[in-house]
Design an enzyme around this catalytic site. Structure first.
Site, PDB file in Angstrom:
ATOM      1  N   SER A 244       6.703 -23.243  60.744  1.00  0.00           N
ATOM      2  CA  SER A 244       8.157 -22.828  60.926  1.00  0.00           C
ATOM      3  C   SER A 244       8.762 -23.539  62.292  1.00  0.00           C
ATOM      4  O   SER A 244       8.950 -24.779  62.144  1.00  0.00           O
ATOM      5  CB  SER A 244       8.096 -21.344  60.922  1.00  0.00           C
ATOM      6  OG  SER A 244       7.973 -20.530  59.788  1.00  0.00           O
TER       7      SER A 244
ATOM      8  N   LYS B  76      30.741  -4.043  59.684  1.00  0.00           N
ATOM      9  CA  LYS B  76      30.602  -3.780  61.208  1.00  0.00           C
ATOM     10  C   LYS B  76      29.075  -3.429  61.586  1.00  0.00           C
ATOM     11  O   LYS B  76      28.640  -2.075  61.011  1.00  0.00           O
ATOM     12  CB  LYS B  76      31.674  -3.171  61.790  1.00  0.00           C
ATOM     13  CG  LYS B  76      31.532  -2.918  63.288  1.00  0.00           C
ATOM     14  CD  LYS B  76      31.720  -4.260  64.020  1.00  0.00           C
ATOM     15  CE  LYS B  76      31.532  -3.990  65.566  1.00  0.00           C
ATOM     16  NZ  LYS B  76      31.231  -5.336  66.427  1.00  0.00           N
TER      17      LYS B  76
END
Length: 325
Positions: free
Chosen positions: A124, A176
């Site tokens: 990764s 949100k």
């Protein structure tokens, strides 16, 4: 009166002489300390004063490591550094952390030849950093790859239900502060995250395409989160050669670096105050959890800090299936 004036003048002269010799003594002492550090230092200080090959280790979970970036910049500016070896042994970490180190390595590689030598694994973000060098060496049994991005977040809703806890909130829009560990994840929230993941994934694939002798289609075919041995990675052009540090040195030799130069590790500066504070704090936390002192250090060595990484991640999780967008 004249005698008294002469005495004052003589005293001033003596004070000036004394001050001079004090300063001289401090200078000599400082020189002696520096010489002793040069002769006895075990942190590579002595080796940095002559032409050498710099070695820097990138190990464990990758985060935004400002000290590491500073060391890479110091190496770039050091006239005595003729070549650089990145010794990588990392499962990855935060995507932003990998990006920051990648960019600094590319900056370094524009001024000095840089090779990567992979130990146990470069997965990764760890592999991302390796691609920033111009030559990657891996062991035959090293673990390479896991090209991809994921995001993880806990879900406490079942536990809250069992404890009889509810969460009330008022917010400006449905997305949100979402996803939240205190609410079930909705499909619009997952779509938002999936969009972020795919965008960062596309960027990561682009880096590999740019830095390795592979086409976009070839990178995409192997960028499914899979990991490979060093032998398999060589077949897939993810690395350039198999071996250890000596292979990296041989490649530096093809770039005009004297292969007989000493390899000097540039270690991070020791900060005793911060170390003892963190050690004491770790022990207190361990005691509060009913664990023996030093237990959290063991967890750190096992990579448990990955559980607390925030943001988009480029990290290999061998204990579970990869989450893909």
């Amino acid at each position: 009166m004249a005698t008294r004036a002469d005495d004052l003048i003589e005293r001033h002269r003596l004070r000036r002489k004394l001050t001079f010799w004090r300063v001289a003594a401090l200078a000599v002492a400082g020189f002696g300390i520096a010489a002793a550090a040069y002769a006895l230092g075990d942190d590579g200080f002595r080796g940095r004063a002559v032409d050498h090959i710099a070695k820097i280790k990138i190990e464990g979970t990758i985060t935004e490591d400002e000290k590491l970036i500073e060391r890479l910049e110091d190496i770039r500016k050091a006239n005595h550094v003729k070549g650089v070896i990145l010794s990588i042994d990392s499962p990855g970490g935060t995507t932003v952390g990998g990006e920051a180190i990648y960019e600094q390595v590319r900056k370094l590689a524009r001024d000095k030849p840089v090779a990567a030598q992979v130990g146990t694994l470069a997965a990764s973000a760890g592999y991302m950093i390796a691609t920033a060098t111009d030559h990657i060496v891996a062991r035959q049994s090293s673990i390479i790859g896991s090209i991809g991005v994921l995001i993880q977040f806990p879900n406490f809703t079942n536990m809250m239900e069992k404890l009889g806890i509810t969460l009330d909130e008022v917010k400006s829009s449905p997305l949100k502060a979402e996803p939240s560990p205190f609410n079930p994840t909705t499909e619009p929230e997952r779509a938002m995250l999936r969009s972020m993941i795919l965008d960062s994934y596309d960027w990561f694939v682009g880096l590999v395409e740019e830095r390795r002798p592979l086409s976009r289609a070839e990178v995409t075919a192997i960028a499914d989160g899979s990991v490979f041995t060093g032998r398999q990675a060589l077949q897939r052009k993810l690395v350039d050669s198999l071996g250890g540090e000596e292979k990296a040195i041989d490649w530096l030799g093809t770039k005009g670096v004297d292969t007989k130069l000493e390899v000097v590790e540039w270690k991070p500066e020791k900060s005793s105050g911060g170390f003892f504070f963190s050690q004491a704090l770790s022990n207190r936390i361990a005691q509060a959890l009913g664990l023996p002192s030093g237990s959290l250090d063991v967890l750190h060595e096992l990579g448990a800090e990955r559980l607390f990484l925030d943001g988009l991640l480029s990290v290999w999780h061998p204990e579970r299936a990869a989450i893909r967008g």
